[in-house]
Write a protein that holds these residues in place. Sequence first.
Motif, short mmCIF file in Angstrom:
data_model
loop_
_atom_site.label_atom_id
_atom_site.label_comp_id
_atom_site.label_asym_id
_atom_site.label_seq_id
_atom_site.Cartn_x
_atom_site.Cartn_y
_atom_site.Cartn_z
N THR A 84 -0.52 -8.88 -24.34
CA THR A 84 -1.83 -9.55 -24.42
C THR A 84 -1.71 -10.99 -24.91
O THR A 84 -2.62 -11.77 -24.70
CB THR A 84 -2.78 -8.78 -25.35
OG1 THR A 84 -2.11 -8.57 -26.59
CG2 THR A 84 -3.20 -7.45 -24.76
N GLU A 210 -10.13 -8.25 -32.37
CA GLU A 210 -9.63 -8.72 -31.08
C GLU A 210 -10.27 -8.03 -29.87
O GLU A 210 -10.35 -8.61 -28.80
CB GLU A 210 -8.10 -8.58 -31.00
CG GLU A 210 -7.61 -7.15 -31.12
CD GLU A 210 -6.08 -7.05 -31.09
OE1 GLU A 210 -5.52 -7.22 -30.01
OE2 GLU A 210 -5.46 -6.81 -32.15
N HIS A 211 -10.72 -6.78 -30.05
CA HIS A 211 -11.30 -6.07 -28.91
C HIS A 211 -12.82 -6.11 -28.88
O HIS A 211 -13.43 -5.59 -27.94
CB HIS A 211 -10.85 -4.60 -28.92
CG HIS A 211 -9.39 -4.45 -28.62
ND1 HIS A 211 -8.88 -4.44 -27.35
CD2 HIS A 211 -8.33 -4.34 -29.45
CE1 HIS A 211 -7.56 -4.32 -27.40
NE2 HIS A 211 -7.20 -4.26 -28.66
N LYS A 218 -12.12 -12.79 -23.13
CA LYS A 218 -10.81 -12.16 -23.40
C LYS A 218 -10.25 -12.75 -24.68
O LYS A 218 -10.39 -13.95 -24.93
CB LYS A 218 -9.83 -12.46 -22.26
CG LYS A 218 -10.17 -11.78 -20.94
CD LYS A 218 -9.38 -10.48 -20.78
CE LYS A 218 -9.80 -9.64 -19.59
NZ LYS A 218 -11.17 -9.10 -19.60
N HIS A 219 -9.59 -11.91 -25.47
CA HIS A 219 -9.08 -12.38 -26.75
C HIS A 219 -7.97 -13.42 -26.57
O HIS A 219 -7.10 -13.28 -25.73
CB HIS A 219 -8.53 -11.21 -27.56
CG HIS A 219 -7.96 -11.62 -28.87
ND1 HIS A 219 -8.72 -12.20 -29.86
CD2 HIS A 219 -6.69 -11.60 -29.35
CE1 HIS A 219 -7.95 -12.49 -30.90
NE2 HIS A 219 -6.71 -12.13 -30.62
N LYS A 220 -8.02 -14.43 -27.45
CA LYS A 220 -6.96 -15.45 -27.45
C LYS A 220 -6.40 -15.55 -28.86
O LYS A 220 -7.14 -15.52 -29.84
CB LYS A 220 -7.53 -16.81 -27.06
CG LYS A 220 -8.16 -16.84 -25.69
CD LYS A 220 -7.76 -18.08 -24.94
CE LYS A 220 -8.09 -18.06 -23.48
NZ LYS A 220 -8.47 -16.82 -22.87
N GLU A 292 -9.41 2.93 -23.67
CA GLU A 292 -10.12 1.76 -23.13
C GLU A 292 -11.60 2.06 -22.93
O GLU A 292 -12.46 1.24 -23.28
CB GLU A 292 -9.48 1.37 -21.80
CG GLU A 292 -9.70 -0.09 -21.49
CD GLU A 292 -9.18 -0.43 -20.11
OE1 GLU A 292 -8.02 -0.07 -19.79
OE2 GLU A 292 -9.95 -1.05 -19.34
#
Length: 432
Positions: A84, A210-211, A218-220, A292
Amino acid sequence: MNLFAVRLKALGSENAFKIVENIQECLSLGIDVIRLNIGEPDFDTPAHIARVGVEQMQKGNTHYCHPAGILPLREAVAEQLSQTRGITVDPEQVVVTIGAKPTISYAMIAYVNEGDEVIYPSPGFPIYESWVSFFGAKAVPLHLEEKRDFRFTADDLEKLITPKTKMIFINSPSNPTGSVLTAGDLEGIAEVIRRKCSPAVRIYSDEIYEHVLFDGLKHKSIASYPGMQERTLICSGHSKTYAMTGWRLGFAALPTKVEAEVFKNLNINIVSCVPPFIQEAGREAYESPSSEASIRTMVTKFQERRDYAVPALNAIPGITCAMPQGAFYLFPNIEGACRNIGMLEVMDKLPGDIRAKTFPSKLFQMFLLYRYGVATMDRKSFGQVGADGKHFIRLSIASSIESIKEGIHRISMAAQDRAGFATFIDEAKHLY
Ligand code: PLP
């Protein structure tokens, strides 16, 4: 001879735990309390994860285990981070801890000497400031501004960096503001760090939310930018993503294996290891294809609630609320409401001893709780240094939509109740 060591005076706390006592008191007074204070998902741990924990206990996997964490979990974490973040993380760089929280004090123990400067977001997770003061480091709050959606820029950070800076905390998505740093923000921040900081400065990147991201974001991670992995601790865990707060499972991915050895030794000194059956459940959380969908269900609910709550708060005279893009908190500005109900004038008239213990957002929090039965968190619960004159509260949307609606309805009444607030002050109870 004093009972307690002098250093204990410098240790702060997390009011999210303290407010539980106030809520209990309200319940015993017959007040029905809407809890918008909660810092954990209002969902149960997904069944497929919980089942593994129970099975492992029943199988007798209840002994001491590896102090850095069981290898299968460290492998799963390393793989997820590598995929990720677009970096390569070795399982030997990962140390599993009792929740993500201990990694904050571990980092302070490992890297920061008395007198060093530590930069951290304010408002931010209160445990950063707590340990900074405990270790006699200089607290350097990076104030997040509502007008910029509580994000900060490379320039904001650059102004605070000095040759004494030793550690920088970053938290995106953020508690308590829900703000999310963009790729552009992170790129600029990384550039400043590379240019201004010695390679021995560590970046503590708190990625626990992060989720929990909205609007398809989207996580950075700051660790993904050139030259940053070798300076960054990526800290995260299972608490928020998998609704596993009570299991106590988190981790740090350290820049080097040598640093991971230090964190492992801190585990050995303090907790020995994290219970192996909990780690197996944590491994399942990472590896199961069912996870998920569980995350998606939860995040979709948070987003629906946010979409209701933010406009509803903005419709209240005297309140403005930025739109969070992650985590499960709202951080409304209540300055206008404080003014409307006469709070800012009242502050000046309070006796000196009470004025020293309270402040407008605390009074608003207490008024809401004891008069309107809504539990929230005041501004200074998220960093005290330099927070005077900032009037905000944190509301959690980890609560049913019905509770959120009722809570906001009550806040709207409280925000206009000048007479009720005057009586509350006259009674002089629960002012801090
Ligand atoms: N970091 C942030 C920003 C948090 O909000 C929290 C929990 O509220 C933590 C760390 C600690 O998480 P854990 O419960 O895994 O220790």
